[in-house]
Design a protein around this motif. Structure first.
Motif, mmCIF file in Angstrom:
data_model
loop_
_atom_site.group_PDB
_atom_site.id
_atom_site.type_symbol
_atom_site.label_atom_id
_atom_site.label_comp_id
_atom_site.label_asym_id
_atom_site.label_seq_id
_atom_site.Cartn_x
_atom_site.Cartn_y
_atom_site.Cartn_z
ATOM 1 N N VAL A 123 14.704 -20.610 -11.849
ATOM 2 C CA VAL A 123 15.596 -20.848 -10.706
ATOM 3 C C VAL A 123 15.893 -19.532 -9.988
ATOM 4 O O VAL A 123 15.896 -19.458 -8.754
ATOM 5 N N ILE A 124 16.146 -18.479 -10.763
ATOM 6 C CA ILE A 124 16.410 -17.166 -10.157
ATOM 7 C C ILE A 124 15.199 -16.697 -9.356
ATOM 8 O O ILE A 124 15.332 -16.195 -8.233
ATOM 9 N N VAL A 125 14.006 -16.891 -9.920
ATOM 10 C CA VAL A 125 12.780 -16.515 -9.199
ATOM 11 C C VAL A 125 12.648 -17.339 -7.923
ATOM 12 O O VAL A 125 12.288 -16.814 -6.856
ATOM 13 N N LEU A 126 12.959 -18.642 -8.005
ATOM 14 C CA LEU A 126 12.877 -19.500 -6.821
ATOM 15 C C LEU A 126 13.824 -19.015 -5.729
ATOM 16 O O LEU A 126 13.455 -18.958 -4.544
ATOM 17 N N VAL A 127 15.051 -18.663 -6.105
ATOM 18 C CA VAL A 127 16.008 -18.154 -5.112
ATOM 19 C C VAL A 127 15.468 -16.887 -4.458
ATOM 20 O O VAL A 127 15.564 -16.707 -3.235
ATOM 21 N N GLU A 128 14.887 -16.005 -5.266
ATOM 22 C CA GLU A 128 14.326 -14.778 -4.703
ATOM 23 C C GLU A 128 13.208 -15.091 -3.719
ATOM 24 O O GLU A 128 13.094 -14.469 -2.658
ATOM 25 N N GLU A 129 12.372 -16.074 -4.056
ATOM 26 C CA GLU A 129 11.279 -16.430 -3.158
ATOM 27 C C GLU A 129 11.800 -17.083 -1.880
ATOM 28 O O GLU A 129 11.262 -16.863 -0.795
ATOM 29 N N LEU A 130 12.849 -17.894 -2.001
ATOM 30 C CA LEU A 130 13.445 -18.492 -0.807
ATOM 31 C C LEU A 130 14.009 -17.414 0.116
ATOM 32 O O LEU A 130 13.931 -17.521 1.344
ATOM 33 N N CYS A 131 14.572 -16.369 -0.497
ATOM 34 C CA CYS A 131 15.117 -15.270 0.307
ATOM 35 C C CYS A 131 14.016 -14.543 1.075
ATOM 36 O O CYS A 131 14.285 -13.918 2.110
ATOM 37 N N ALA A 889 9.217 0.518 -4.219
ATOM 38 C CA ALA A 889 9.871 0.720 -2.926
ATOM 39 C C ALA A 889 8.888 0.483 -1.780
ATOM 40 O O ALA A 889 9.231 -0.142 -0.764
ATOM 41 N N ALA A 890 7.649 0.947 -1.944
ATOM 42 C CA ALA A 890 6.643 0.752 -0.894
ATOM 43 C C ALA A 890 6.348 -0.736 -0.694
ATOM 44 O O ALA A 890 6.166 -1.198 0.449
ATOM 45 N N LEU A 891 6.326 -1.493 -1.773
ATOM 46 C CA LEU A 891 6.064 -2.929 -1.661
ATOM 47 C C LEU A 891 7.268 -3.673 -1.090
ATOM 48 O O LEU A 891 7.112 -4.691 -0.403
ATOM 49 N N VAL A 892 8.476 -3.169 -1.382
ATOM 50 C CA VAL A 892 9.668 -3.729 -0.740
ATOM 51 C C VAL A 892 9.579 -3.546 0.769
ATOM 52 O O VAL A 892 9.899 -4.442 1.554
ATOM 53 N N VAL A 893 9.139 -2.365 1.186
ATOM 54 C CA VAL A 893 8.991 -2.079 2.612
ATOM 55 C C VAL A 893 7.997 -3.050 3.255
ATOM 56 O O VAL A 893 8.165 -3.484 4.401
ATOM 57 N N GLU A 894 6.955 -3.440 2.499
ATOM 58 C CA GLU A 894 5.979 -4.395 3.025
ATOM 59 C C GLU A 894 6.566 -5.796 3.156
ATOM 60 O O GLU A 894 5.946 -6.679 3.742
ATOM 61 N N GLY A 895 7.752 -6.021 2.577
ATOM 62 C CA GLY A 895 8.390 -7.324 2.665
ATOM 63 C C GLY A 895 8.102 -8.245 1.504
ATOM 64 O O GLY A 895 8.384 -9.440 1.564
ATOM 65 N N LEU A 896 7.556 -7.720 0.414
ATOM 66 C CA LEU A 896 7.230 -8.549 -0.733
ATOM 67 C C LEU A 896 8.489 -8.860 -1.544
ATOM 68 O O LEU A 896 9.393 -8.028 -1.651
ATOM 69 N N ASN A 898 10.406 -9.919 -5.227
ATOM 70 C CA ASN A 898 10.248 -9.426 -6.598
ATOM 71 C C ASN A 898 9.113 -10.129 -7.339
ATOM 72 O O ASN A 898 8.318 -9.469 -8.016
ATOM 73 N N PRO A 899 9.004 -11.481 -7.262
ATOM 74 C CA PRO A 899 7.871 -12.123 -7.940
ATOM 75 C C PRO A 899 6.517 -11.656 -7.398
ATOM 76 O O PRO A 899 5.564 -11.506 -8.164
ATOM 77 N N GLN A 900 6.424 -11.438 -6.088
ATOM 78 C CA GLN A 900 5.155 -10.975 -5.520
ATOM 79 C C GLN A 900 4.836 -9.549 -5.969
ATOM 80 O O GLN A 900 3.686 -9.222 -6.279
ATOM 81 N N ILE A 901 5.870 -8.709 -6.015
ATOM 82 C CA ILE A 901 5.661 -7.338 -6.506
ATOM 83 C C ILE A 901 5.254 -7.375 -7.973
ATOM 84 O O ILE A 901 4.359 -6.641 -8.408
ATOM 85 N N ALA A 902 5.897 -8.261 -8.738
ATOM 86 C CA ALA A 902 5.570 -8.370 -10.164
ATOM 87 C C ALA A 902 4.104 -8.741 -10.352
ATOM 88 O O ALA A 902 3.406 -8.181 -11.202
ATOM 89 N N ALA A 903 3.629 -9.702 -9.548
ATOM 90 C CA ALA A 903 2.230 -10.110 -9.655
ATOM 91 C C ALA A 903 1.293 -8.964 -9.278
ATOM 92 O O ALA A 903 0.244 -8.770 -9.904
ATOM 93 N N ARG A 904 1.686 -8.192 -8.266
ATOM 94 C CA ARG A 904 0.842 -7.085 -7.805
ATOM 95 C C ARG A 904 0.745 -5.981 -8.870
ATOM 96 O O ARG A 904 -0.314 -5.384 -9.054
ATOM 97 N N LEU A 905 1.856 -5.699 -9.562
ATOM 98 C CA LEU A 905 1.902 -4.572 -10.500
ATOM 99 C C LEU A 905 1.799 -5.008 -11.961
ATOM 100 O O LEU A 905 1.963 -4.188 -12.861
ATOM 101 N N TYR A 906 1.576 -6.308 -12.213
ATOM 102 C CA TYR A 906 1.474 -6.831 -13.580
ATOM 103 C C TYR A 906 2.749 -6.566 -14.373
ATOM 104 O O TYR A 906 2.718 -6.184 -15.545
ATOM 105 N N LEU A 907 3.888 -6.767 -13.704
ATOM 106 C CA LEU A 907 5.186 -6.662 -14.363
ATOM 107 C C LEU A 907 5.842 -8.029 -14.336
ATOM 108 O O LEU A 907 5.330 -8.970 -13.735
ATOM 109 N N VAL A 912 10.914 -5.933 -12.323
ATOM 110 C CA VAL A 912 10.937 -5.467 -10.931
ATOM 111 C C VAL A 912 12.365 -5.447 -10.410
ATOM 112 O O VAL A 912 12.796 -4.501 -9.746
ATOM 113 N N GLY A 913 13.130 -6.501 -10.739
ATOM 114 C CA GLY A 913 14.531 -6.534 -10.310
ATOM 115 C C GLY A 913 15.324 -5.363 -10.843
ATOM 116 O O GLY A 913 16.158 -4.785 -10.136
ATOM 117 N N THR A 914 15.068 -4.993 -12.099
ATOM 118 C CA THR A 914 15.748 -3.831 -12.677
ATOM 119 C C THR A 914 15.374 -2.563 -11.929
ATOM 120 O O THR A 914 16.231 -1.728 -11.612
#
Length: 943
Positions: A123-131, A889-896, A898-907, A912-914
């Motif tokens: 659910v937390i991941v879903l909220v992040e994706e909705l955001c 931070a660079a991926l945040v700037v791209e607009g990704l 947390n779940p998308q960043i996690a998939a990109r960096l295998y985290l 990623v949230g931490t």
């Protein structure tokens, strides 16, 4: 789901509150999140105020989601959030569908699986994706009735609002005020609390005038004063007077009372409204009241056994009377107090019978488990209920027990306990019910009761499959309570009984092997597990084969035969892969495979195995295994020198969700890193927190915490106490491989020849015939320290380099430099070279304490190193970001997200949230938009 808009509501006297809410809506629309708690007495206008804010938010382009707690649904997890986010099994959205399937228990990790915890994470991941799709306003109304999992998720989201364009709103009453709700008020702080008081007299008169259609006369004004400034009471009062034709608007526009009875309380005013309904409408509404404050029309049709056409007249009448309102595709009572009035007017016995009938109808319609359980729970939660659990409900409970235990173990305990009580003693079903009840108690953490119930059932059950299940439960309980010998006696008696089929005998043998390994009898465990496999022969039994191989792999690990353990893990994983009943075993295998790879210095393989375990634990809801794998990741990253990543991993899961020994490990990792970085206050905080948990694990040695405590003494200038702490930790026969190097170093520093010799002997025994690089390096290191042999210490440094252990390598180089400088040859050139390499390694790690100590020590030898490139000198600002934080931070700037960043960096998304939280803190900013702004400011400087 409650309505988001209701044109009948009037907001009067709330200009200040509306202004604050509007400002928060503007902030979230601009990308700055916030958490808010709106509280006040029932009927004071909390929901109306928040609905007005939500209307404004929708107009500003925000996504708005609204759910509500329900007094009848407190035992079932996440209902308000599932409702708000439209998470149903029939949804076309795969993200929501996956959460619904998880809660239905399609794939679980077995006993102790916490499906609610797993769904909460999703659910937390879903909220992040909705955001990511745009600003979000998420409201949980009637938060005081929400289940504890929902409250926990709300609290987790509070900690994430700085990272997300999320306006999180909780609406609650002053009572009941549970401890977890009190913690939410502390989390949001005074600036996030919006308290609604009673309306002042001018606002009361304004509202009455708007409702009555004119200025209230003296009598009406006096009557309105009795409503104590409560808008709902005023509304119900004026509606009641209007229905009774007790209001008259005079020529001057003044509204006067014309006599007649008037309600003297809010409940009486609500009763007056309901009294104008036909009996047919009231009957339908009573059935609706069984379903909760909000309900599905389809469910109402099911429980009333009526078609939609038959229900429509009653529903239309209820909406016209202001009892029901639309809530998206469903309906809801206009206010929870209206539903409560209908519900409470039914005698208890009648109400319970209606609930039971509704449960049967929903079960026959294959409704989700939680909806059926919600109707059965009043039957077992009412103390004066004498109704037995009906046979159909017993059958239903047995069919859905695994899913219900994983999703709502407390509800499962309540229902199964009553079912066991009502079942005949000689009923064959009783044993299966008791088995599931024991599992349910295990699920809620009542290990003693789970063991008692399972043990009692063992004396009555004859079904061999149920017996094996009960023995497994008893074994797991006693492994946690330290009573395995008793379980072993029972298992050995069971396996010796004549007439056992091979399938059941080998399973009992595997349980015996597991018990023996837990008791430290690895040779016996090895023999019994091997025997089980031999007796099984060519018969296919994935459970027996998988668990037997697991025992054999753990025996190999215990003996330090890491290379021998790996093929056993691989073979077992192939056998159990994809079997839903063996998910917990799969997780155990993956976690220990990761540990074995780490022990062999194969960090890439170790991190990959740990990542696979983490993903599986996430999907299946194994909270225990998830905390274990996160802790394993932290330890691997500590050893590999990836300290920032280690700190992020051990900080991902709150302490209260971990086993005490895991808490001690994680805080030990963090303390070790902070001490080496010279951050003594932070390090000591971690040591102190771990101390409160170490009391719960008795004599168990947690090596990482021992190392941390020793470092605390060493940091404080007490090397003798530092050595004593290590020696105490080395008392156990199996403890110490990671402690021995520091113990040898401190023994030499303290001139403790006896301790040094004992440590040397122990190291030689461990390293004898070992091909593991770090073990050979440890032997060279201890030999070099004891003999002051610089050459041996350099060989140790090379071994630690091959083992990818940079901190140990730096220590060996430091010791070699000291040996060269203090040796009879006074080889300053070699000393300088070793010193320089050690200094570079400490600097790369950010081990500032070691850098300062090393420089000071070698100044006495006339060996200095000029200023080097700054590394982690700053703790705030863009330059303080670690390499991982810089990537994120660079991926945040791209607009990704947390779940998308996690998939990109295998985290993991949690990790990623931490990291994002750390970035926000270091930059001193409040949102992801601010991170992008800071990145733009530093872009020219970074090229």
């Amino acid at each position: 789901m409650r309505p988001l808009t209701d044109g009948t509501e009037l907001l009067v006297g709330r200009d200040g509150e509306l202004s604050r809410l509007a400002a928060w809506v503007c902030d979230v629309a601009a990308g700055r999140g916030r958490a808010v708690l709106v509280d006040g007495e029932p009927g004071i206008g909390k929901s109306a105020l928040v609905r007005a804010g939500c209307t404004a938010a929708a107009g500003a382009g925000c996504q708005v989601y609204w759910g509500a707690g329900d007094e009848l649904g407190q035992s079932l997890p996440l209902l308000p959030l599932l409702d708000a986010l439209q998470i149903t099994a029939s949804t076309q959205d795969p993200r929501r569908g996956a959460i619904a399937e998880l809660l239905r228990g399609r794939a679980t990790a077995g006993k102790g699986t916490d499906l609610a915890a797993a769904a909460a994470e999703q659910v937390i991941v879903l909220v992040e994706e909705l955001c990511l799709d745009g600003p979000v306003v998420l409201v949980v109304d009637e938060l005081q009735w929400a289940d504890r999992t929902t409250v926990a998720v709300w609290g987790r989201l509070v900690r994430s609002v700085r990272q997300l364009p999320l306006l999180l709103i909780g609406v609650t009453r002053p009572v009941p005020r549970r401890d977890d709700l009190r913690s939410l008020f502390r989390l949001v702080g005074p600036e996030g609390r919006l308290r609604l008081g009673r309306l002042a007299e001018p606002a009361v008169l304004e509202l009455v005038a708007a409702l009555a259609g004119g200025k209230p006369g003296d009598e009406l004004e006096a009557l309105a004063a009795d409503a104590a400034g409560n808008p709902l009471y005023l509304t119900e009062l004026l509606d009641a007077l209007s229905r009774s034709s007790c209001l008259d608007v005079g020529d001057a526009g003044v509204v006067e009372l014309t006599g007649g009875a008037t309600p003297d309380s809010l409940p009486e005013a609500i009763a007056d409204r309901l009294g104008f309904l036909t009996e047919a409408a009231r009957t339908v509404l009573r059935a609706a009241a069984l379903l909760g404050d909000g309900f599905s029309v389809a469910d109402l049709a099911t429980v009333t056994n009526c078609s939609l056409a038959e229900l429509l007249p009653a529903l239309d009448e209820a909406r016209a009377a202001g009892v029901l309102v639309a809530a998206d595709d469903d309906l809801a009572f206009r206010h929870p107090l209206i539903r409560k009035a209908l519900y409470d007017e039914m005698p208890t016995a009648v109400r319970i019978a209606w609930h039971q009938s509704a449960a049967w109808a929903l079960a026959e319609a294959s409704a989700p488990v939680d909806r059926v359980a919600r109707q059965l729970l009043p039957m077992v939660s009412t103390t004066d209920s004498r109704l037995p659990v009906p046979p159909w409900a017993v059958r239903w409970l047995l069919d859905v027990a695994t899913s219900l235990i994983g999703q709502a173990p407390a509800a499962a305990v309540a229902l199964l306990r009553r079912a066991v009580r009502d079942a005949p003693l000689d009923d064959a079903v009783t044993g299966a019910l008791a088995c599931r009840l024991a599992d349910a108690y295990f699920g809620v953490g009542n290990i003693a009761q789970a063991e008692r119930i399972a043990c009692r059932a063992l004396d009555r059950v004859r079904d061999p499959d149920v017996l094996i299940d009960l023995h497994t439960t008893v074994l797991q309980c006693r492994a946690l309570t330290g009573c395995l010998p008793e379980s072993l006696v029972v298992l050995e008696d069971a396996v010796s009984r004549p007439g056992l089929q091979t399938r059941h005998r080998v399973r009992l043998l595997v349980l015996i092997a597991r018990a023996q390994r837990e008791l430290g009898e690895v040779d016996i465990a090895d023999r019994v597990a091997t025997q089980a496999l031999a007796e099984l022969g060519e018969v296919e039994d994935r459970w027996t084969t998988g668990w037997a191989l697991y025992v054999l792999s753990m025996v190999a690990m215990t003996r330090g035969e890491w290379a021998k353990a790996l093929p056993l893990f691989e073979r077992a994983i192939v056998i159990v892969r994809g079997d839903p009943a063996l998910i917990d075993l799969t997780l155990r295998l993956r976690i220990n495979q990761s540990v074995s790879y780490g022990a062999l210095n194969r960090y890439t393989d170790a991190l990959a195995a740990a990542g696979q375990a983490r993903d599986l634990a996430d999907r299946t809801g194994s909270a225990v295994r998830l905390t274990q794998v996160q802790s394993a990741l932290g330890q691997l990253l500590l050893g590999a020198g990836r300290w920032d990543d280690a700190l992020a991993e051990v900080d991902v899961i709150p302490d209260d969700r971990k086993d005490p020994s895991v808490v001690c490990c994680d805080h030990g990792v963090a303390a070790i890193i902070h001490f080496h970085r010279g951050e003594a206050a932070a390090a000591q905080w971690h040591v102190d927190v771990a101390a409160t948990y170490s009391e719960r694990i008795g004599d168990q040695v947690v090596e990482l915490l021992v190392r941390a405590r020793s470092l605390a003494f060493e940091y404080a200038g007490a090397p003798d106490k530092a050595l004593a702490a290590l020696l105490e930790g080395l008392n156990g026969e199996d403890a110490g491989e990671d402690l021995l190097g520091d113990a040898a170093r401190l023994a030499v520093a303290n001139n403790d020849a006896q301790a040094a010799e004992a440590i040397g002997a122990r190291v030689r025994a461990i390293a004898a015939e070992s091909t593991v690089p770090h073990r050979r390096a440890l032997a060279e290191y201890c030999t070099g320290l004891l003999d002051r042999d610089a050459t041996a210490l350099l060989r140790a440094a090379d071994g630690y380099r091959d083992a990818s252990r940079p901190l140990s390598r730096a220590k060996a180089l430091e010791a070699a430099a000291t040996a060269f400088a203090e040796g009879p040859a006074d080889d300053r050139g070699s000393a300088r070279a070793a010193f320089t390499h050690a200094l570079d390694l400490y600097t790369e790690l950010g081990a500032q304490w070691d850098v300062v100590r090393l420089r000071a020590r070698f100044r006495a030898f006339g060996i200095r190193r000029g200023p080097t490139v700054k590394h982690r000198q700053t703790t705030h600002g863009w330059d303080s970001l670690t390499p991982t934080e810089g990537k994120i931070a660079a991926l945040v700037v791209e607009g990704l997200s947390n779940p998308q960043i996690a998939a990109r960096l295998y985290l993991s998304p949690r990790t990623v949230g931490t990291h994002v939280s750390h970035i926000l803190t270091k930059l001193g900013v409040s949102s992801r938009i601010d991170i992008a702004r800071e990145a733009a400011r530093h872009q020219p400087a970074s090229g």
